[in-house]
Design a protein around this motif. Structure first.
Motif, PDB file in Angstrom:
ATOM      1  N   VAL A 105      54.701 -38.323  28.536  1.00  0.00           N
ATOM      2  CA  VAL A 105      56.112 -38.236  28.961  1.00  0.00           C
ATOM      3  C   VAL A 105      56.770 -36.801  28.238  1.00  0.00           C
ATOM      4  CG1 VAL A 105      56.995 -39.664  27.061  1.00  0.00           C
ATOM      5  CG2 VAL A 105      58.371 -39.376  29.190  1.00  0.00           C
ATOM      6  N   VAL A 106      57.322 -35.990  28.928  1.00  0.00           N
ATOM      7  CA  VAL A 106      57.821 -34.581  28.336  1.00  0.00           C
ATOM      8  C   VAL A 106      59.436 -34.807  28.642  1.00  0.00           C
ATOM      9  CG1 VAL A 106      55.734 -33.619  28.709  1.00  0.00           C
ATOM     10  CG2 VAL A 106      57.188 -33.454  30.530  1.00  0.00           C
ATOM     11  N   LEU A 107      60.033 -33.901  27.883  1.00  0.00           N
ATOM     12  CA  LEU A 107      61.682 -33.459  27.818  1.00  0.00           C
ATOM     13  C   LEU A 107      61.505 -32.116  27.982  1.00  0.00           C
ATOM     14  CD1 LEU A 107      62.302 -36.123  25.238  1.00  0.00           C
ATOM     15  CD2 LEU A 107      63.590 -36.262  27.327  1.00  0.00           C
ATOM     16  N   ASP A 108      62.896 -31.603  28.120  1.00  0.00           N
ATOM     17  CA  ASP A 108      63.195 -30.233  28.279  1.00  0.00           C
ATOM     18  C   ASP A 108      62.784 -29.542  26.845  1.00  0.00           C
ATOM     19  OD1 ASP A 108      64.019 -28.229  30.186  1.00  0.00           O
ATOM     20  OD2 ASP A 108      65.787 -27.972  29.077  1.00  0.00           O
ATOM     21  N   GLY A 109      62.107 -28.680  26.539  1.00  0.00           N
ATOM     22  CA  GLY A 109      61.574 -27.882  25.647  1.00  0.00           C
ATOM     23  C   GLY A 109      60.409 -28.357  24.846  1.00  0.00           C
ATOM     24  N   VAL A 110      59.436 -28.903  25.747  1.00  0.00           N
ATOM     25  CA  VAL A 110      58.003 -29.455  25.377  1.00  0.00           C
ATOM     26  C   VAL A 110      57.364 -28.152  25.005  1.00  0.00           C
ATOM     27  CG1 VAL A 110      57.282 -29.422  27.496  1.00  0.00           C
ATOM     28  CG2 VAL A 110      56.377 -30.977  25.958  1.00  0.00           C
ATOM     29  N   ASN A 111      56.542 -28.549  24.112  1.00  0.00           N
ATOM     30  CA  ASN A 111      55.798 -27.487  23.546  1.00  0.00           C
ATOM     31  C   ASN A 111      54.336 -27.537  24.422  1.00  0.00           C
ATOM     32  OD1 ASN A 111      57.136 -26.782  21.448  1.00  0.00           O
ATOM     33  ND2 ASN A 111      56.100 -27.864  20.042  1.00  0.00           N
ATOM     34  N   PRO A 112      53.874 -26.331  25.080  1.00  0.00           N
ATOM     35  CA  PRO A 112      52.836 -26.720  26.219  1.00  0.00           C
ATOM     36  C   PRO A 112      51.486 -26.807  25.508  1.00  0.00           C
ATOM     37  CG  PRO A 112      53.481 -24.234  25.640  1.00  0.00           C
ATOM     38  CD  PRO A 112      54.577 -25.253  25.098  1.00  0.00           C
ATOM     39  N   PHE A 113      51.314 -26.484  24.314  1.00  0.00           N
ATOM     40  CA  PHE A 113      49.858 -26.632  23.597  1.00  0.00           C
ATOM     41  C   PHE A 113      49.630 -28.284  23.349  1.00  0.00           C
ATOM     42  CE2 PHE A 113      46.883 -27.459  20.321  1.00  0.00           C
ATOM     43  CZ  PHE A 113      45.689 -26.383  20.674  1.00  0.00           C
ATOM     44  N   GLU A 114      50.634 -28.923  22.739  1.00  0.00           N
ATOM     45  CA  GLU A 114      50.431 -30.221  22.501  1.00  0.00           C
ATOM     46  C   GLU A 114      50.586 -31.001  23.844  1.00  0.00           C
ATOM     47  OE1 GLU A 114      52.260 -28.103  20.813  1.00  0.00           O
ATOM     48  OE2 GLU A 114      52.136 -28.446  18.674  1.00  0.00           O
ATOM     49  N   LEU A 115      51.254 -30.460  24.729  1.00  0.00           N
ATOM     50  CA  LEU A 115      51.050 -31.318  26.288  1.00  0.00           C
ATOM     51  C   LEU A 115      49.694 -30.923  26.703  1.00  0.00           C
ATOM     52  CD1 LEU A 115      51.844 -32.896  28.644  1.00  0.00           C
ATOM     53  CD2 LEU A 115      52.964 -30.442  29.412  1.00  0.00           C
ATOM     54  N   GLY A 116      49.241 -29.733  26.523  1.00  0.00           N
ATOM     55  CA  GLY A 116      47.870 -29.289  27.093  1.00  0.00           C
ATOM     56  C   GLY A 116      46.786 -30.206  26.221  1.00  0.00           C
ATOM     57  N   VAL A 117      46.916 -30.476  24.960  1.00  0.00           N
ATOM     58  CA  VAL A 117      46.012 -31.300  24.333  1.00  0.00           C
ATOM     59  C   VAL A 117      45.888 -32.882  24.884  1.00  0.00           C
ATOM     60  CG1 VAL A 117      45.704 -32.853  22.252  1.00  0.00           C
ATOM     61  CG2 VAL A 117      46.367 -30.488  22.048  1.00  0.00           C
ATOM     62  N   VAL A 118      47.023 -33.471  25.474  1.00  0.00           N
ATOM     63  CA  VAL A 118      46.802 -34.693  26.062  1.00  0.00           C
ATOM     64  C   VAL A 118      46.280 -34.394  27.452  1.00  0.00           C
ATOM     65  CG1 VAL A 118      47.929 -36.506  26.884  1.00  0.00           C
ATOM     66  CG2 VAL A 118      48.724 -35.447  24.485  1.00  0.00           C
ATOM     67  N   CYS A 119      46.607 -33.588  28.114  1.00  0.00           N
ATOM     68  CA  CYS A 119      46.032 -33.353  29.377  1.00  0.00           C
ATOM     69  C   CYS A 119      44.462 -33.133  29.540  1.00  0.00           C
ATOM     70  CB  CYS A 119      46.867 -32.105  30.147  1.00  0.00           C
ATOM     71  SG  CYS A 119      48.757 -32.147  30.471  1.00  0.00           S
ATOM     72  N   GLU A 120      43.982 -32.171  28.270  1.00  0.00           N
ATOM     73  CA  GLU A 120      42.649 -32.081  28.210  1.00  0.00           C
ATOM     74  C   GLU A 120      41.858 -33.144  28.029  1.00  0.00           C
ATOM     75  OE1 GLU A 120      39.309 -29.644  28.208  1.00  0.00           O
ATOM     76  OE2 GLU A 120      41.087 -28.898  28.777  1.00  0.00           O
ATOM     77  N   VAL A 121      42.249 -33.933  27.190  1.00  0.00           N
ATOM     78  CA  VAL A 121      41.513 -35.374  26.856  1.00  0.00           C
ATOM     79  C   VAL A 121      41.473 -36.181  27.794  1.00  0.00           C
ATOM     80  CG1 VAL A 121      41.170 -37.034  25.364  1.00  0.00           C
ATOM     81  CG2 VAL A 121      41.876 -34.813  24.411  1.00  0.00           C
TER      82      VAL A 121
END
Length: 320
Positions: free
Chosen positions: A8-24
């Motif tokens: 779950v993301v909000l405006d201003g999300v950090n793409p790397f931290e989101l990418g970590v979850v997406c990668e796993v």
């Protein structure tokens, strides 16, 4: 069961931290015989969410997607430390935990879980630079700033950036076994488990004295870290009695002379491990520990990892 995963993301999300979850959880590795996940990125701020690095995400799923998730991950965001979060998001997170789902935060995503009241009475972690703010805003939780992640099932919190990988792999290992976690780590070219904690990454500058009574002695101590000194010798330099000096030192630095000089020796050892090719024995001599065993003992207690592992982390395996 770990099958249905949402980030779950909000405006201003950090793409790397989101990418970590997406990668796993979001990459199909079934060709390697690994289990797949029903993965979705969910917006709590409408169909378009801006990232911190100048681009936007167009997302198909809203908060209703969280109702079926086994795991809800909350990546970090630039302003998560201070912003108010949508009540609908906080309600959805509470409902998820009530029905048995897990929640996992990466870095400042912990503030979303705290705002939902999911961390009261629990041990948690976040990026070390957020520890003081998190403790101040939410006194009913215990912040552990030196670790990479904390598992307080059904809540898992992780430290900054790459520590999110550690937390996600930990959960995979816990639910689906070490073989699955190790294979995912191998595909990602990351260690399946990292030793130590985030203490080894925390910047600790020299403490600034609260007064000027012992300033001259501090300068001398910093320049003579390789020498054995006693409180009596330091007091003589400050033209005080040992008892008065110890009291003034505590008042102006917030610690004892022994702890102060020990911390500066560890800091110097960290610098030498990062910046030189000197052996651990040589560094032990230069920093006043005397031998490698003593250096290793104090280094592990202060930093959470060994000198050799620290050097590998900051200079690569060939430097260890």
């Amino acid at each position: 069961m770990l099958k249905n995963v949402a980030a779950v993301v909000l405006d201003g999300v950090n793409p790397f931290e989101l990418g970590v979850v997406c990668e796993v959880f979001g990459v199909d590795r079934s060709d390697d015989g690994l289990p797949g996940y029903d993965f979705a990125v969910v917006s709590a701020d409408g169909p378009t969410v801006r990232c911190t690095t100048g681009f936007a995400l167009r997302l198909e799923h809203g908060l209703e997607r969280l109702e079926t998730a086994d795991l809800i991950t909350v990546p970090a965001g630039a302003s998560y430390v201070s912003q108010e979060f949508p009540p609908e998001l906080l309600d959805a997170l509470r409902r998820a935990v009530d029905r048995g789902a897990r929640v996992l935060s990466v870095c400042s995503g912990v503030f979303v879980l705290a705002a939902a009241g999911l961390l009261d009475g629990r041990r948690v972690t976040s990026h070390w630079k957020h520890a003081e703010e998190l403790t101040g805003r939410y006194p009913h939780l215990t912040v552990e700033p030196d670790v990479l992640y904390v598992d307080e099932d059904p809540v898992i919190t992780s430290a900054g950036t790459a520590a999110g990988i550690d937390a996600c792999l930990h959960l995979v290992r816990k639910e689906q076994g070490p073989e699955v976690a190790n294979k995912i780590a191998r595909r990602m070219v990351v260690p399946p488990h990292r030793d130590g904690g985030q203490a080894q990454y925390i910047e600790r500058p020299l403490p600034t004295p609260g007064g000027d009574t012992v300033s001259g002695v501090l300068v001398w101590m910093e320049r003579h870290l390789d020498e054995e000194v006693t409180v009596e010798q330091l007091a003589a330099r400050a033209h005080m009695s040992p008892r008065t000096f110890a009291r003034r030192f505590q008042q102006e630095t917030g610690t004892t002379p022994y702890r102060w000089i020990l911390r500066q020796r560890v800091l110097l050892a960290q610098h030498l491990l990062e910046a030189t090719d000197e052996t651990v024995d040589a560094i032990a001599g230069r920093t006043g520990f005397g031998n490698a065993a003593a250096l290793r003992h104090h280094f592990v207690r202060a930093v959470g990892t060994t000198p050799q592992a620290y050097r590998r982390a900051f200079r690569g395996p060939e430097a260890a």
